[in-house]
Motif scaffolding. Structure first.
Motif, PDB file in Angstrom:
ATOM      1  N   ARG A 143     -17.272   6.627   3.874  1.00 58.88           N
ATOM      2  CA  ARG A 143     -16.366   5.634   4.433  1.00 58.88           C
ATOM      3  C   ARG A 143     -15.167   6.384   4.998  1.00 58.88           C
ATOM      4  N   GLU A 144     -14.637   5.886   6.104  1.00 58.77           N
ATOM      5  CA  GLU A 144     -13.452   6.497   6.710  1.00 58.77           C
ATOM      6  C   GLU A 144     -12.540   5.379   7.188  1.00 58.77           C
ATOM      7  N   ILE A 145     -11.242   5.510   6.882  1.00 56.60           N
ATOM      8  CA  ILE A 145     -10.273   4.495   7.278  1.00 56.60           C
ATOM      9  C   ILE A 145      -8.990   5.165   7.750  1.00 56.60           C
ATOM     10  N   LEU A 146      -8.209   4.408   8.509  1.00 56.77           N
ATOM     11  CA  LEU A 146      -6.870   4.838   8.914  1.00 56.77           C
ATOM     12  C   LEU A 146      -5.883   3.953   8.171  1.00 56.77           C
ATOM     13  N   ILE A 147      -4.974   4.586   7.447  1.00 58.35           N
ATOM     14  CA  ILE A 147      -3.982   3.874   6.645  1.00 58.35           C
ATOM     15  C   ILE A 147      -2.609   4.089   7.270  1.00 58.35           C
ATOM     16  N   GLU A 148      -1.866   3.015   7.434  1.00 55.07           N
ATOM     17  CA  GLU A 148      -0.531   3.101   8.024  1.00 55.07           C
ATOM     18  C   GLU A 148       0.489   3.541   6.985  1.00 55.07           C
ATOM     19  N   ALA A 149       0.370   4.799   6.575  1.00 54.92           N
ATOM     20  CA  ALA A 149       1.293   5.408   5.612  1.00 54.92           C
ATOM     21  C   ALA A 149       1.121   6.920   5.726  1.00 54.92           C
ATOM     22  N   PRO A 150       2.195   7.691   5.478  1.00 51.14           N
ATOM     23  CA  PRO A 150       2.087   9.149   5.539  1.00 51.14           C
ATOM     24  C   PRO A 150       1.107   9.694   4.498  1.00 51.14           C
ATOM     25  N   VAL A 151       0.584  10.866   4.774  1.00 46.00           N
ATOM     26  CA  VAL A 151      -0.424  11.474   3.903  1.00 46.00           C
ATOM     27  C   VAL A 151       0.092  11.650   2.473  1.00 46.00           C
ATOM     28  N   GLU A 152       1.380  11.950   2.294  1.00 46.97           N
ATOM     29  CA  GLU A 152       1.922  12.140   0.940  1.00 46.97           C
ATOM     30  C   GLU A 152       1.841  10.847   0.122  1.00 46.97           C
ATOM     31  N   VAL A 153       2.063   9.699   0.785  1.00 47.66           N
ATOM     32  CA  VAL A 153       1.984   8.403   0.104  1.00 47.66           C
ATOM     33  C   VAL A 153       0.540   8.118  -0.307  1.00 47.66           C
ATOM     34  N   LYS A 192     -15.808  -0.498   0.056  1.00 50.85           N
ATOM     35  CA  LYS A 192     -15.267  -1.394   1.085  1.00 50.85           C
ATOM     36  C   LYS A 192     -14.071  -2.167   0.516  1.00 50.85           C
ATOM     37  N   LYS A 193     -14.251  -2.740  -0.667  1.00 54.24           N
ATOM     38  CA  LYS A 193     -13.185  -3.507  -1.325  1.00 54.24           C
ATOM     39  C   LYS A 193     -12.029  -2.599  -1.735  1.00 54.24           C
ATOM     40  N   HIS A 194     -12.333  -1.492  -2.401  1.00 52.22           N
ATOM     41  CA  HIS A 194     -11.270  -0.608  -2.906  1.00 52.22           C
ATOM     42  C   HIS A 194     -10.446  -0.008  -1.771  1.00 52.22           C
ATOM     43  N   LEU A 195     -11.094   0.408  -0.696  1.00 49.25           N
ATOM     44  CA  LEU A 195     -10.345   1.027   0.400  1.00 49.25           C
ATOM     45  C   LEU A 195      -9.495   0.003   1.148  1.00 49.25           C
ATOM     46  N   ALA A 196      -9.936  -1.244   1.210  1.00 54.69           N
ATOM     47  CA  ALA A 196      -9.083  -2.298   1.767  1.00 54.69           C
ATOM     48  C   ALA A 196      -7.857  -2.488   0.877  1.00 54.69           C
ATOM     49  N   ASP A 197      -8.070  -2.468  -0.440  1.00 58.04           N
ATOM     50  CA  ASP A 197      -6.949  -2.582  -1.380  1.00 58.04           C
ATOM     51  C   ASP A 197      -6.015  -1.375  -1.266  1.00 58.04           C
ATOM     52  N   LEU A 198      -6.564  -0.165  -1.111  1.00 62.76           N
ATOM     53  CA  LEU A 198      -5.751   1.039  -0.943  1.00 62.76           C
ATOM     54  C   LEU A 198      -4.915   0.945   0.331  1.00 62.76           C
ATOM     55  N   THR A 199      -5.524   0.483   1.413  1.00 61.33           N
ATOM     56  CA  THR A 199      -4.802   0.350   2.675  1.00 61.33           C
ATOM     57  C   THR A 199      -3.599  -0.577   2.505  1.00 61.33           C
ATOM     58  N   ALA A 200      -3.815  -1.715   1.892  1.00 61.39           N
ATOM     59  CA  ALA A 200      -2.723  -2.672   1.673  1.00 61.39           C
ATOM     60  C   ALA A 200      -1.661  -2.087   0.743  1.00 61.39           C
ATOM     61  N   TYR A 201      -2.098  -1.442  -0.340  1.00 59.12           N
ATOM     62  CA  TYR A 201      -1.169  -0.871  -1.318  1.00 59.12           C
ATOM     63  C   TYR A 201      -0.314   0.231  -0.701  1.00 59.12           C
ATOM     64  N   ALA A 202      -0.948   1.210  -0.050  1.00 59.19           N
ATOM     65  CA  ALA A 202      -0.213   2.353   0.500  1.00 59.19           C
ATOM     66  C   ALA A 202       0.711   1.919   1.638  1.00 59.19           C
ATOM     67  N   ALA A 253       2.139  -1.045   2.012  1.00 61.57           N
ATOM     68  CA  ALA A 253       3.271  -1.759   1.405  1.00 61.57           C
ATOM     69  C   ALA A 253       4.221  -0.796   0.705  1.00 61.57           C
ATOM     70  N   LYS A 254       3.670   0.199   0.024  1.00 62.27           N
ATOM     71  CA  LYS A 254       4.499   1.197  -0.674  1.00 62.27           C
ATOM     72  C   LYS A 254       5.335   1.971   0.342  1.00 62.27           C
ATOM     73  N   ASP A 255       4.743   2.344   1.459  1.00 58.71           N
ATOM     74  CA  ASP A 255       5.475   3.073   2.498  1.00 58.71           C
ATOM     75  C   ASP A 255       6.573   2.195   3.103  1.00 58.71           C
ATOM     76  N   ALA A 280       8.138  -0.292   1.680  1.00 60.35           N
ATOM     77  CA  ALA A 280       9.164  -0.492   0.663  1.00 60.35           C
ATOM     78  C   ALA A 280      10.071   0.740   0.551  1.00 60.35           C
ATOM     79  N   SER A 281       9.493   1.934   0.672  1.00 57.94           N
ATOM     80  CA  SER A 281      10.302   3.153   0.554  1.00 57.94           C
ATOM     81  C   SER A 281      11.168   3.387   1.786  1.00 57.94           C
ATOM     82  N   ALA A 282      10.810   2.769   2.919  1.00 60.85           N
ATOM     83  CA  ALA A 282      11.563   2.936   4.154  1.00 60.85           C
ATOM     84  C   ALA A 282      12.793   2.012   4.194  1.00 60.85           C
ATOM     85  N   GLN A 283      12.848   1.036   3.296  1.00 63.64           N
ATOM     86  CA  GLN A 283      13.972   0.078   3.309  1.00 63.64           C
ATOM     87  C   GLN A 283      15.181   0.604   2.589  1.00 63.64           C
TER      88      GLN A 283
END
Length: 156
Positions: A8-18, A137-147, A149-151, A153-156
């Motif tokens: 599986r491969e996905i693009l997550i809208e968060a920096p690699v460190e996050v 499929k489920k876990h990576l969707a959850d990871l995308t949402a989590y990471a 949101a975390k990114d 939140a840290s930008a605020q």
């Protein structure tokens, strides 16, 4: 039908460190992947992942052994090995996460390999593969949402 690997491969809208932290830190793993996680995050480190209700057809506990830790580019472990056995090719499945910065996001690739080397019937292999294809499929969707949101939140 032999299934050599699940990829599986996905693009997550968060920096690699996050994303790296979300995948390798036990406290964060339980926010998107497992219900509980304990891991000694170093090569040869042991761990336990526990699912009680998060994206599972039945409660499960998986012992893992860390294979590679190369921050923030690669993290891998073996699981599905017999109790008391040393995990190796042929008696366990290798799960590998690779991380690459892509623009402001992270390209994450997850590969589960070694399925065809396991001493499983074709039916067992097919069941494992289907459960894990659905699970990732489920876990990576959850990871995308989590990471993401975390990114944010840290930008605020």
């Amino acid at each position: 039908m032999m299934i050599p690997s699940i990829e599986r491969e996905i693009l997550i809208e968060a920096p690699v460190e996050v994303v790296w932290g979300a995948v390798t830190e036990p406290g964060q793993l339980s926010s998107w992947f497992t219900d509980a996680a304990e891991i000694d995050v170093r090569e040869g480190g042991k761990g336990t992942l526990t699912w009680a209700g998060r994206a599972t057809v039945r409660p499960a506990t998986a012992d893992i052994t860390v294979v590679a830790v190369e921050p923030p580019h690669r993290f891998s472990f073996r699981w599905a090995y017999p109790d008391g056995a040393q995990p190796r090719a042929g008696n366990s499945v290798l799960v590998e996460f690779t991380f690459a910065q892509e623009g402001e996001g992270t390209r994450l690739r997850v590969t589960e390999s070694g399925l065809s080397e396991m001493d499983w019937t074709e039916e067992q292999q097919a069941t494992y593969a289907q459960e894990h294809i659905n699970g990732w499929k489920k876990h990576l969707a959850d990871l995308t949402a989590y990471a993401s949101a975390k990114d944010r939140a840290s930008a605020q």
